[in-house]
Enzyme design. Structure first.
Site, PDB file in Angstrom:
ATOM      1  N   CYS A  85      -4.949  -6.859  -0.825  1.00  0.00           N
ATOM      2  CA  CYS A  85      -3.903  -8.026   0.078  1.00  0.00           C
ATOM      3  C   CYS A  85      -3.806  -8.940  -0.787  1.00  0.00           C
ATOM      4  O   CYS A  85      -4.369  -9.276  -1.734  1.00  0.00           O
ATOM      5  CB  CYS A  85      -4.594  -8.654   0.941  1.00  0.00           C
ATOM      6  SG  CYS A  85      -4.288  -9.873   1.895  1.00  0.00           S
ATOM      7  N   LEU A  86      -2.162  -9.365  -1.300  1.00  0.00           N
ATOM      8  CA  LEU A  86      -1.829 -10.241  -2.059  1.00  0.00           C
ATOM      9  C   LEU A  86      -2.254 -11.088  -1.557  1.00  0.00           C
ATOM     10  O   LEU A  86      -2.186 -12.112  -2.748  1.00  0.00           O
ATOM     11  CB  LEU A  86      -0.793 -10.209  -2.008  1.00  0.00           C
ATOM     12  CG  LEU A  86       0.684  -9.534  -2.609  1.00  0.00           C
ATOM     13  CD1 LEU A  86       2.224  -8.918  -2.165  1.00  0.00           C
ATOM     14  CD2 LEU A  86       0.303  -8.919  -3.827  1.00  0.00           C
ATOM     15  N   GLY A 138       3.332  -4.738   0.792  1.00  0.00           N
ATOM     16  CA  GLY A 138       3.862  -5.350   1.777  1.00  0.00           C
ATOM     17  C   GLY A 138       3.261  -6.247   1.853  1.00  0.00           C
ATOM     18  O   GLY A 138       2.261  -7.172   0.806  1.00  0.00           O
ATOM     19  N   HIS A 167      -2.285  -3.485   8.986  1.00  0.00           N
ATOM     20  CA  HIS A 167      -2.634  -4.487   7.784  1.00  0.00           C
ATOM     21  C   HIS A 167      -2.102  -5.510   8.044  1.00  0.00           C
ATOM     22  O   HIS A 167      -2.533  -6.748   8.427  1.00  0.00           O
ATOM     23  CB  HIS A 167      -2.858  -3.814   6.545  1.00  0.00           C
ATOM     24  CG  HIS A 167      -2.971  -5.088   5.892  1.00  0.00           C
ATOM     25  ND1 HIS A 167      -4.409  -5.137   4.565  1.00  0.00           N
ATOM     26  CD2 HIS A 167      -2.380  -5.962   4.852  1.00  0.00           C
ATOM     27  CE1 HIS A 167      -3.958  -6.278   4.066  1.00  0.00           C
ATOM     28  NE2 HIS A 167      -3.079  -6.601   3.840  1.00  0.00           N
ATOM     29  N   GLU A 168      -0.465  -5.266   7.783  1.00  0.00           N
ATOM     30  CA  GLU A 168       0.236  -6.730   8.058  1.00  0.00           C
ATOM     31  C   GLU A 168       0.474  -7.279   9.693  1.00  0.00           C
ATOM     32  O   GLU A 168       0.657  -7.764   9.852  1.00  0.00           O
ATOM     33  CB  GLU A 168       1.764  -5.868   7.429  1.00  0.00           C
ATOM     34  CG  GLU A 168       2.069  -5.791   6.216  1.00  0.00           C
ATOM     35  CD  GLU A 168       1.111  -6.004   5.111  1.00  0.00           C
ATOM     36  OE1 GLU A 168       1.021  -7.686   5.205  1.00  0.00           O
ATOM     37  OE2 GLU A 168       0.927  -5.484   4.063  1.00  0.00           O
ATOM     38  N   HIS A 178      -1.804  -9.791   9.489  1.00  0.00           N
ATOM     39  CA  HIS A 178      -1.285 -10.693   9.029  1.00  0.00           C
ATOM     40  C   HIS A 178      -1.113 -11.968  10.446  1.00  0.00           C
ATOM     41  O   HIS A 178      -1.563 -13.284  10.710  1.00  0.00           O
ATOM     42  CB  HIS A 178      -0.865 -10.768   7.873  1.00  0.00           C
ATOM     43  CG  HIS A 178      -1.581  -9.945   6.888  1.00  0.00           C
ATOM     44  ND1 HIS A 178      -2.575 -11.057   5.960  1.00  0.00           N
ATOM     45  CD2 HIS A 178      -1.573  -9.523   6.487  1.00  0.00           C
ATOM     46  CE1 HIS A 178      -2.377 -10.896   5.507  1.00  0.00           C
ATOM     47  NE2 HIS A 178      -2.596 -10.027   5.206  1.00  0.00           N
ATOM     48  N   GLN A 230       1.537 -14.955   5.346  1.00  0.00           N
ATOM     49  CA  GLN A 230       1.310 -14.983   4.272  1.00  0.00           C
ATOM     50  C   GLN A 230       2.046 -15.847   2.965  1.00  0.00           C
ATOM     51  O   GLN A 230       1.587 -16.442   2.340  1.00  0.00           O
ATOM     52  CB  GLN A 230       1.219 -13.877   2.833  1.00  0.00           C
ATOM     53  CG  GLN A 230       0.086 -13.221   3.452  1.00  0.00           C
ATOM     54  CD  GLN A 230       0.182 -11.437   2.628  1.00  0.00           C
ATOM     55  OE1 GLN A 230       1.253 -10.467   4.151  1.00  0.00           O
ATOM     56  NE2 GLN A 230      -0.803 -11.507   1.729  1.00  0.00           N
TER      57      GLN A 230
HETATM   58 NI    NI Z   1      -2.545  -8.488   3.432  1.00  0.00          NI
END
Ligand code: NI
Length: 175
Positions: free
Chosen positions: A91-92, A46, A133-134, A137, A51
């Site tokens: 998380c990336l 995701g 989660h997204e 962000h 991000q």
């Molecule tokens: Ni994330």
């Protein structure tokens, strides 16, 4: 298609609150495609526009084994939520860190797809976790915000150290 740079925690740009998309134009679709490419390359499941330093309300996901079932959510809204679940999240933007976060167990989401068509989706398990989660962000929140201040500071220090190390390597390579 092109790959984008993923902001790394604790970059302050991860704190910006994204603005709704007013019209799903070709450039929005292009960004969705670039985000998917970036996510696949980083082996993520995701990614939120925040991000990659684009502050519009859009996220992409792909939970399929073959990574061939991309999902695009534009202006996503959780219109119903039920129960709770705890899941290990990563998380990336916080590479290498995983922690348990409590989320709603099932959610109903309303969004626009890549073509600007409105849809609603019931999600549970990992899909529900990812969407929550997204969307966080897009609201300037990162999963580490749910951890204790001590644990969060530890992660922050580790990330900053990693970043300095990477910068030093980059300088050495360019000499
Ligand atoms: Ni994330």
């Amino acid at each position: 298609m092109s790959q984008l740079t993923i902001l790394q925690y604790p970059d302050p740009r991860l704190r910006r609150v994204a603005k709704p998309v007013t019209e799903v134009t070709d450039s929005v679709r292009q960004l969705a495609d670039d985000m998917l490419e970036t996510m696949y390359e980083a082996r993520g499941i995701g990614l939120a526009a925040t991000q990659v330093d684009h502050h519009i309300r859009m996220l992409v996901l792909d939970l399929s084994e073959q990574q061939d079932q991309p999902l695009v959510f534009i202006n996503p809204e959780i219109i119903d939520r039920e129960g709770t679940q705890n899941c290990d999240e990563g998380c990336l933007s916080v590479p290498g860190e995983y922690a348990q976060v409590e989320r709603a167990e099932t959610i109903r989401v309303r969004a626009l797809d890549r073509d600007g068509e409105r849809f609603e989706l019931d999600a549970d398990e990992l899909l529900a976790v990812c969407i929550q989660h997204e969307i966080d962000h897009l609201d300037g929140k990162v999963f580490v915000d749910y951890l204790s201040p001590l644990k969060r500071r530890m992660i922050e220090r580790k990330m900053k150290k990693q970043r300095r190390h990477q910068q030093r390597e980059a300088v050495e390579q360019s000499l």
